[in-house]
Design an enzyme around this catalytic site. Structure first.
Site, short mmCIF file in Angstrom:
data_model
loop_
_atom_site.label_atom_id
_atom_site.label_comp_id
_atom_site.label_asym_id
_atom_site.label_seq_id
_atom_site.Cartn_x
_atom_site.Cartn_y
_atom_site.Cartn_z
N GLU A 4 -8.13 5.09 -4.27
CA GLU A 4 -8.67 5.66 -3.03
C GLU A 4 -8.92 7.14 -3.23
O GLU A 4 -8.08 7.84 -3.81
CB GLU A 4 -7.65 5.57 -1.89
N HIS B 39 -12.12 9.59 9.85
CA HIS B 39 -12.00 9.69 8.39
C HIS B 39 -13.35 9.28 7.81
O HIS B 39 -13.95 8.32 8.26
CB HIS B 39 -10.91 8.74 7.90
N GLU C 22 -8.22 6.16 12.44
CA GLU C 22 -8.94 6.67 11.26
C GLU C 22 -10.45 6.73 11.46
O GLU C 22 -11.20 6.84 10.49
CB GLU C 22 -8.57 5.83 10.03
N ASN D 225 0.85 -1.19 0.00
CA ASN D 225 0.00 0.00 0.00
C ASN D 225 0.88 1.24 0.00
O ASN D 225 1.70 1.42 0.91
CB ASN D 225 -0.87 0.03 1.26
N GLU D 226 0.75 2.04 -1.03
CA GLU D 226 1.47 3.32 -1.09
C GLU D 226 2.93 3.19 -0.64
O GLU D 226 3.35 3.74 0.38
CB GLU D 226 0.76 4.37 -0.23
#
Ligand code: GAL
Length: 685
Positions: A316, A367, A364, A157-158
């Site tokens: 995303e 979020h 999160e 991921n990223e």
């Protein structure tokens, strides 16, 4: 009629347009998970990224794999017809691993080993990490490689988000190994290229060569640049290893990893783009960015560029507020849909959110998500359902592309790294600012552009240089470049391409060594001038130009060659009276950074001179008009995105796929909304 690129598509069975989110079933009980899939279906979700940080869920202790939770989630989704983008969980090594192997944890430049306890807690060069990452990847790929629900793979991921560089001993050894290869095991060559003679820091043994650790004062810039290249290569090696395991067990399913193309600067995404089957990107708009609409267009254009113009995936974005921003400002009604459709307009074949269900706990929980804490009867979920419905109407658009623009904007990651090191003439002179400013001016002027890599010196088929279609190549900032790349730019101009080069370009080589002779060494012949002196401006200062333009950040004292025309001069500032914009044939050079209003006058004029056909993909009045079309242009779709608070009228004939209305001549797009008109035809469908 068939969809544009359905046959032999690398997308395989990925539903398109894809619509969905990251899904984290490990945070929820069985009843909630059941509810999740029901609500997903109602919202039109057809793809979820599953298991992104689920390593400890599936391997709670070393080699004690427990796939029961993941099995259940995969089956539940499959039974509901929701496809899975299965993630390797390797961005979040479990605590049992980090505690057993603290030497796998990243070390900062000042020698602090970071504690375990959060995601990305690994050094990409750690063989221990790589071995465990390969093991969990293999187990996943063996188990789910041919599961009918799994239509694509999401590796890690990223990459480089949070652990871009590591300064540990393992990294030091790997760095040295890479350098010995790069410099042919010749330490003198390294000393020369890095300029270590300055301050007497010459290496006499390879063991003295380390990553750029915190020291008493500055280190050689070339050391930093090689270190950045090294870090990027290490992350990429991690990706490749997992990708190859997945490919071996799951043929025919595309493998991707989510980029952060417009936000992260540590990955040379031109290189990465060649390694993935589908380019995917994460994009989080700054909720207080006054130029949000232009920023969206920038991110989408960049991702399309990385994808070589082919369809890509927005992996995303957010439905509303983003908890890691200073203020968690909600998107206004309609904004989520407008943002999503803007990405689709600019070539995305799907859009997913972070995340499906808003977490009830953890970092999160504030979020936003598709399904907020408030549950089924919430504004965001209602809008997400409407959006799912809208996206499903665009099935025929999938596989189509945005025709190449006639204008290209050049982005070079290594030149950006070099310009943004310490000890440059002005810390205000950044590459990212220049690119965004020029892109925003184009967007505001309604001029579409593609974002491209620097033209490759040799014939490197994998890079995405300005193609023959690009009549005008804009180079806002290219501080570092090789003589060979400079020659490739010359070849572009010689073949009739129009070029505009921004200030402080062509100055140093890829080792950050000033090119010999007067500035701008590598580009001097091409631009037909010498720069006598670089003249950074004081903070906030501006300079006037005699055509009414304003420059900021920077000025240069320029001496034109014979035959180079001075198009406009500085009226004040440190180079008052001297040339500010120069032209030699079809090549222009700017000795300052024009502000957006000035670029708004200059760029359309230069585009017209270059013979760029007007291909609007943005508009100063806040209404974007973007076209996607099939391979032979037999079908096309016009996206009209209205960012303004009042109704916009856009020329279009065809059927609006979102409203079903037939339009002839002009379509009215309500405030904040989007129309997607399948062009042509004569009557209602
Ligand atoms: C992304 C990340 C997601 C989530 C999101 C929140 O960078 O990939 O896992 O943390 O940020 O905005």
């Amino acid at each position: 009629m068939s969809r544009p690129d359905r046959q032999h598509s690398v997308w395989g069975r990925v539903p398109r347009p894809a619509y969905g989110a990251d899904y984290n079933p490990e945070q929820w009980d069985a009843a909630t998970r059941k509810d999740d899939v029901r609500l997903m279906r109602e919202a039109g979700v057809n793809l979820v990224s599953l298991g992104v940080f689920a390593w400890s869920w599936i391997e709670p202790r070393r080699d004690a794999f427990d796939f029961s939770g993941l099995d259940e989630a995969v089956e539940l989704l499959h039974a509901s017809g929701i496809a899975v983008d299965l993630a390797t969980p390797t961005a979040a090594p479990p605590l049992w691993f980090s505690h057993a192997h603290p030497e796998s944890l990243p070390v900062t430049a000042d020698g602090r080993r970071l504690a375990p306890g959060s995601r990305q807690a690994y050094c990409p060069s750690s063989p221990l990490y790589r071995e465990r990452a390969a093991t969990v990847t293999r187990r996943l790929a063996e188990r789910y490689g041919d599961h009918p629900a799994v239509v694509m793979w999401h590796v890690n991921n990223e990459y480089a988000n949070g652990n871009a560089h590591c300064w540990c001993e393992t990294s030091a050894t790997a760095f040295r190994t890479l350098l010995r290869t790069t410099y042919g095991d010749d330490l003198d060559a390294l000393n020369h290229r890095w300029g270590t003679g300055v301050w007497g820091m010459t290496y006499s043994d390879w063991s003295q060569v380390t990553p750029p650790r915190t020291s008493t004062s500055r280190l050689p810039p070339a050391l930093w640049l090689d270190f950045y290249r090294f870090s990027d290569a290490e992350h990429l090696a991690c990706f490749r290893a997992e990708r190859d395991i997945v490919r071996a067990h799951s043929p025919g399913r595309p493998v991707t990893t989510n980029f952060m193309a417009s936000a992260l600067r540590w990955s040379d995404y031109w290189r990465w783009a060649r390694e993935v089957d589908i380019v995917s990107n994460d994009h989080y708009l700054g909720s207080e960015d006054p130029h949000r609409a232009a920023e969206l267009a920038f991110a989408a254009d960049l991702t399309r560029g990385l994808a070589g113009g082919r369809p890509w995936l927005l992996m995303e974005h957010s439905t509303s507020g983003v908890q890691w921003q200073p203020r968690n400002i909600a998107k206004v009604p309609g904004e989520m849909a407008r943002n999503t459709l803007t990405h689709l307009a600019r070539g995305a074949d799907g859009a997913l959110f972070f995340q499906w269900r808003q977490s009830a706990y953890g970092p999160e929980k504030w979020h936003s998500a598709m399904l907020p804490h408030g549950g089924e009867d919430t504004r965001v979920l209602r809008e997400a359902r409407d959006l799912g419905n809208a996206v499903s109407r665009l099935a025929d658009v999938a596989g189509s592309t945005c025709p190449p623009a006639t204008i290209a904007l050049l982005l070079d990651y290594e030149a950006m790294w070099a310009l943004e090191l310490p000890d440059r003439p002005s810390s205000d002179l950044t590459c990212g600012d220049a690119l965004r400013t020029w892109h925003r001016a184009l967007w505001t002027a309604g001029l579409g552009c593609d974002i491209v890599a620097a033209p490759a010196p040799a014939l490197d088929p994998a890079s995405a240089p300005a193609s023959g279609a690009h009549r005008l190549l804009l180079v806002p900032s290219l501080y570092a470049l090789s003589a060979a790349t400079a020659r490739a730019l010359e070849a572009y101009a010689e073949s009739g391409g129009h070029l505009v080069v921004g200030p402080f370009s062509g100055v140093v080589d890829p080792d950050d060594r000033v090119h010999p002779g007067p500035y701008p060494g590598a580009l001097r012949d091409l631009v037909g001038l010498t720069v006598d002196e670089y003249l950074p401006l004081a903070a906030g200062a501006a300079v006037g130009l005699d055509d009414g333009s304003t420059g900021n950040v920077w000025a240069e004292r320029v001496v034109p060659d014979a035959g180079t025309e001075v198009e406009c001069r500085f009226t004040d500032g440190p180079a008052a009276g001297g040339p500010a914009v120069l032209r030699r044939g079809n090549v222009r050079y700017l000795a300052t950074r024009p502000d957006v209003p000035s670029l708004l006058r200059l760029l359309p004029r230069w585009a017209a001179q270059a013979g760029c056909a007007p291909a609007p993909r943005g508009s100063g009045d806040g209404v974007e008009v973007i076209r996607r079309s099939g391979p032979s242009g037999e079908r096309s779709w016009l996206f009209a995105v209205n960012h303004t608070p009042s109704t916009a009228h856009v020329a279009a004939t065809g059927t609006d796929l979102l409203s079903g209305a037939r339009t002839t001549g002009v379509i009215a797009v309500p405030a904040g909304e989007v129309a997607v008109v399948e062009e042509g035809g004569t009557g209602p469908r």
